[in-house]
Write an enzyme that holds these catalytic residues in place. Structure first.
Site, PDB file in Angstrom:
ATOM      1  NE  ARG A 105     -82.113  24.503-100.642  1.00 47.69           N
ATOM      2  CZ  ARG A 105     -80.957  24.216-101.226  1.00 47.69           C
ATOM      3  NH1 ARG A 105     -80.921  23.802-102.494  1.00 47.69           N
ATOM      4  NH2 ARG A 105     -79.834  24.335-100.567  1.00 47.69           N
ATOM      5  CG  HIS A 148     -76.166  27.795-101.767  1.00 45.47           C
ATOM      6  ND1 HIS A 148     -77.304  27.045-102.015  1.00 45.47           N
ATOM      7  CD2 HIS A 148     -75.292  27.450-102.742  1.00 45.47           C
ATOM      8  CE1 HIS A 148     -77.119  26.296-103.096  1.00 45.47           C
ATOM      9  NE2 HIS A 148     -75.903  26.534-103.573  1.00 45.47           N
ATOM     10  CD  GLU A 193     -74.746  20.887-103.077  1.00 41.38           C
ATOM     11  OE1 GLU A 193     -73.689  21.366-103.539  1.00 41.38           O
ATOM     12  OE2 GLU A 193     -75.668  20.495-103.795  1.00 41.38           O
ATOM     13  CG  ASN A 319     -78.968  19.577-102.899  1.00 38.67           C
ATOM     14  OD1 ASN A 319     -80.150  19.593-102.542  1.00 38.67           O
ATOM     15  ND2 ASN A 319     -78.153  20.601-102.728  1.00 38.67           N
ATOM     16  CE1 TYR A 321     -78.025  19.217-109.899  1.00 36.32           C
ATOM     17  CE2 TYR A 321     -77.192  18.925-107.683  1.00 36.32           C
ATOM     18  CZ  TYR A 321     -77.905  19.664-108.604  1.00 36.32           C
ATOM     19  OH  TYR A 321     -78.505  20.844-108.241  1.00 36.32           O
ATOM     20  CD  GLU A 377     -78.947  22.432-105.131  1.00 33.15           C
ATOM     21  OE1 GLU A 377     -78.133  21.922-105.941  1.00 33.15           O
ATOM     22  OE2 GLU A 377     -78.639  23.297-104.295  1.00 33.15           O
TER      23      GLU A 377
HETATM   24  O1  IFM Z   1     -75.267  25.081-108.850  1.00 34.40           O
HETATM   25  C1  IFM Z   1     -75.030  24.108-107.894  1.00 34.40           C
HETATM   26  C2  IFM Z   1     -75.649  24.511-106.577  1.00 34.40           C
HETATM   27  O2  IFM Z   1     -75.199  25.740-106.126  1.00 34.40           O
HETATM   28  C3  IFM Z   1     -75.320  23.484-105.510  1.00 34.40           C
HETATM   29  N1  IFM Z   1     -75.658  22.159-105.948  1.00 34.40           N
HETATM   30  C4  IFM Z   1     -75.210  21.750-107.257  1.00 34.40           C
HETATM   31  C5  IFM Z   1     -75.613  22.774-108.294  1.00 34.40           C
HETATM   32  C6  IFM Z   1     -75.132  22.323-109.695  1.00 34.40           C
HETATM   33  O3  IFM Z   1     -73.761  22.146-109.703  1.00 34.40           O
END
Ligand code: IFM
Length: 471
Positions: A105, A148, A193, A319, A321, A377
């Protein structure tokens, strides 16, 4: 423990931390990860890796301007050189292929491929053509993100995402790219995002362009989503064989107590992080709770906009985290109450794989038209060091195992998840945190540009090899 993703994958066993190489990724036999059509890849983004910001006619982006502004990025870092991928792309693709990664990606830098009058920049286009042709030759499945975060500065000078016209300029850009690159892209994502672009860029100013006003955030979000909705039919017309979608970051919010006020706070957290984006895309309306949280911030919406935004999607990129624990702020909002004694990453983010599973299963219940999902992600930052030629990223190995187990649990619960991309292929420019935070499964020494494959990547490669050898 029955609901804990780590219980299934047993990722916190002592063997993992003692000697990660002795404990390869070995999901249970019935795990979806063994399916050969479950795509496993890695992700990057243009401004974070390319460098070469002044080459071959590339114009400045809002991140060039923002990172050159003192105090905006840790240590004054910028993406001017980054991983020098613009010059090292062939070796980087060889590295990706040698790890057995099946998907890549990447994103396109809008300021590299078009000038302010909309005239294509051949040299910039040729860079992406070479890259995508090589990936195709090597059999790598390509997911291409159009935006992005590196908005051309000339568009920001005319109001950026606060200006409705930017949405139409985005559709022109999507038209050019899909005409030029049709046949080399397996999946197009319009935006990465939009929450970050709108909220961090225009709501609190932590990201480019650095504006801070709640009304700006909701209006910027509306124009971002409109841009997405305008681009989808263009991509469909120019490149019918590819999949079309969008990538959203999602956040898990949990309540600090059982009180109704704290439960409501957790709900509002998820409205602000998830429903703000997913409701317009999948229900054609903004969540009204958002404007309880941020009174008076309703964006200007013209007739037909919501139908445009809710254009059907072939896939949704997710994505994920971390989780945030919240309590009521005593009014209409929430405040974070950081949990003590939990595992955190170099970013200070809490490691909470169950949040990914719970959000995915929750979306399946909430959105009846939820499209197939790719985890576009997932990953973590750690302060990785090369010692005797190796990088032992033990925490990342455990992190990835637990999150992949959470994905598997969501699949078993009926969510249609078709693939997973590691963030990131290599250490890179982590926006406001510069180069200090290392998210890669490959280490980058920024003084020499030497790449060193971390143990996490070796283990993923080993797993993919084993999977590929299965009949
Ligand atoms: O590095 C970023 C990415 O560009 C977008 N999503 C979160 C990642 C980590 O913060």
């Amino acid at each position: 423990m029955a609901n804990d993703a780590s219980a299934v994958f047993d990722a916190r066993s002592p063997a993992v931390s003692d000697n990660p190489l002795a404990d390869p990724f070995s999901p249970p036999a019935d795990s979806a990860l063994w399916r050969k059509n479950f795509l496993l890849g890695a992700a990057t983004a243009s401004y974070q890796i390319e460098g070469a910001v002044n080459e071959d006619g590339r114009l400045p982006s809002i991140w060039d301007t923002f990172s050159a502004t003192p105090g905006k990025v840790l240590a004054g870092d910028t993406g001017a050189v980054a991983c020098d991928h613009y010059h090292r792309w062939e070796a980087d693709i060889d590295m990706l292929v040698s790890l057995g990664l099946e998907g890549y990606r990447l994103s396109i830098a809008w300021p590299r491929v078009m000038d302010a009058a909309g005239v294509p920049n051949r040299k910039g286009l040729d860079f992406y053509k070479r890259l995508l042709n090589r990936l195709k030759e090597k059999g790598v499945t390509t997911f291409v993100t159009l935006y992005h975060w590196d908005l051309p500065q000339h568009l920001e000078d005319r109001g950026g995402w606060l200006n409705r016209d930017t949405a139409y300029r985005f559709a022109d850009y999507a038209d050019l790219m899909s005409r030029e690159l049709a046949g080399t892209v397996d999946a197009w994502a319009t935006l990465n995002e939009p929450w970050c672009s709108a909220y961090l860029g225009y709501g609190n100013g932590h990201h480019a362009p650095g504006l801070a006003d709640g009304r700006f955030a909701t209006q910027a979000m509306h124009h971002l989503l409109l841009a997405h909705g305008l681009a989808i039919p263009v991509l469909r017309a120019n490149d019918p064989a590819s999949q079309k979608g969008i990538v959203a970051n999602i956040g898990r919010g949990t309540a600090n107590s059982d009180s109704a006020a704290d439960q409501r706070a957790a709900h509002l957290f998820e409205v602000q992080h998830n429903a703000w984006i997913l409701d317009p895309l999948l229900k054609g309306a903004y969540p009204q709770d958002l404007f309880e949280l941020w009174p008076g911030t309703e964006p200007l919406v013209l007739d037909g906009d919501m139908q445009t935004i809710a254009a059907p999607l072939d896939f949704l990129g997710i994505n994920y985290y971390f989780r945030t624990n919240v309590a009521s702020d005593g009014g209409h909002g929430f405040r974070e109450v950081p949990l003590e004694g939990v595992e955190r990453t170099q970013m200070g983010w809490e490691v909470h794989p169950d949040g990914l599973r719970d959000l995915l299963t929750g979306f399946r219940r909430t959105y009846h038209n939820l499209p197939p999902i790719y985890i576009t992600e997932n990953g973590m930052a750690s302060d990785d060091k090369v010692i005797d030629g190796h990088v032992d990223d033990t925490q990342r190995i455990s992190f990835l195992k637990r999150h992949l187990a959470a994905v598997d649990q969501a699949i078993k619960a009926g969510v249609d998840v078709r693939g997973y991309f590691l963030w990131s292929l290599m250490d890179n420019f982590e926006w406001a945190f510069g180069y200090e935070r290392r998210f890669g499964v490959v280490h980058v020494d920024y003084s020499t540009q030497k790449r060193t494959v971390k143990r996490s990547a070796e283990l993923v490669a080993k797993f993919l090899k084993e999977r590929g050898a299965r009949v």
